[in-house]
Motif scaffolding. Structure first.
Motif, short mmCIF file in Angstrom:
data_model
loop_
_atom_site.label_atom_id
_atom_site.label_comp_id
_atom_site.label_asym_id
_atom_site.label_seq_id
_atom_site.Cartn_x
_atom_site.Cartn_y
_atom_site.Cartn_z
N TYR A 77 0.83 -1.20 0.00
CA TYR A 77 0.00 0.00 0.00
C TYR A 77 0.87 1.25 0.00
N SER A 98 -6.95 -3.13 -7.11
CA SER A 98 -7.04 -3.91 -5.89
C SER A 98 -6.91 -5.40 -6.20
N GLY A 114 -8.68 -7.30 -1.26
CA GLY A 114 -8.06 -5.98 -1.30
C GLY A 114 -6.75 -5.92 -0.56
N LEU A 117 -2.16 -4.23 -3.59
CA LEU A 117 -2.42 -3.06 -4.43
C LEU A 117 -1.35 -3.01 -5.50
N ARG A 184 -9.40 2.00 -8.46
CA ARG A 184 -9.81 2.26 -7.08
C ARG A 184 -9.23 3.58 -6.59
N ASP A 188 -10.31 3.53 -0.66
CA ASP A 188 -10.87 2.18 -0.70
C ASP A 188 -10.03 1.18 0.09
N PHE A 189 -8.77 1.52 0.34
CA PHE A 189 -7.86 0.60 1.03
C PHE A 189 -7.73 0.90 2.53
N THR A 192 -8.90 -1.96 5.03
CA THR A 192 -8.02 -3.12 5.01
C THR A 192 -6.67 -2.80 5.63
#
Length: 271
Positions: A77, A98, A114, A117, A184, A188-189, A192
């Motif tokens: 990430y 993702s 997810g 990335l 994405r 959105d991450f 997670t």
């Protein structure tokens, strides 16, 4: 973003390029992208030490600062959102994709949804897959539309079609990642990332530490206390005690530790 903030961001991205050892390129073309990706994998380690230490992990600009000014690496990430900002600053069209891991190098669990990335970089209408945050990442861009084998310094890759428009990335015959192809947003991450940083089941908390970097002769990888050096096809493994661990982080990954991560006990002395 005001002028002062813009200046700080540009200063950090310039420092990022210096970390990679690459002058600011004149063209946002495929050759430059391949060079940037290769240099990233050779200079900025994939590493999860901050997760172990409970230090907040940030995406995007926060990850750029960590790479450029703290001389650290990070997880997928961090590394891929930072690299996306750098590439966009250089004129590339970049989307965040993702994915979920299908194999972690030891077994084939179905990773968290997810949990990985990657980047899609589009050049002259052609989409390419780029990843600077995975132990089995391709060292050069992969053509997203290609379904035949794609040779790379890190092995052979194939991209296979999956249900619902997803693709599966196969490395040396092993399915590594199932990847969505819709773009994405960084937000959105966030959930997670929180799970990775806090959940007991997370693969990067507890007593687990991962690190990996490409070298001139192969690769150096760290898993907990085991350091593995791949040199010209030979594997050399060392088990690190509490004194050797920070020295190895400094030597192989350029990481200066002010405290030791939580590590599993040393294996029992066979003697």
């Amino acid at each position: 973003m005001d002028g002062e903030a813009t200046g700080r961001a540009r200063h950090a991205l310039d420092a990022y390029l210096r970390r990679l050892g690459v002058p600011r390129p004149e063209r946002a073309d495929l050759e430059t992208l391949a060079r940037l990706q290769d240099r990233h994998l050779r200079t900025v380690p994939f590493e999860t030490i901050d997760f172990n230490l409970g230090i907040p992990v940030r995406l995007g600009e926060g990850a750029v600062e960590k790479i450029a000014h703290r001389h650290r690496g990070g997880g997928c990430y961090e590394l891929n959102t930072a690299f996306a900002l750098l590439l966009r600053d250089l004129g590339y069209q970049v989307d965040l994709l993702s994915g979920r891991t299908l194999h972690d190098g030891r077994r084939a669990p179905l990773g968290v949804l997810g949990g990985h990335l990657m980047l899609k970089v589009t050049i002259d209408g052609e989409p390419w897959l780029v990843d600077v945050g995975f132990r089995w990442a391709n060292q050069g861009p992969l053509r997203l539309r290609e379904r035949g084998p794609q040779k790379d310094e890190n092995g052979e890759y194939r991209i296979l079609d999956a249900d619902h428009g997803d693709v599966v990335i196969v490395h040396d015959g092993v399915p590594r990642v199932r990847l969505e192809t819709r773009p994405r947003d960084p937000e959105d991450f966030a959930a997670t990332l929180w799970w990775f940083a806090t959940a007991p089941e997370s693969p990067v908390t507890g007593t687990t530490v991962w690190a990996s970097i490409v070298t001139g002769t192969g690769r150096v990888s760290l898993l907990d206390r085991t350091l593995t050096r791949e040199e010209h096809g030979e594997r050399i493994r060392d088990v690190l005690d509490d004194d050797a661990f920070p020295a190895a982080c400094r030597r192989w990954f350029g990481i200066e530790l002010d405290r030791l991560p939580t590590l599993p006990p040393l294996p029992a002395d066979p003697s």
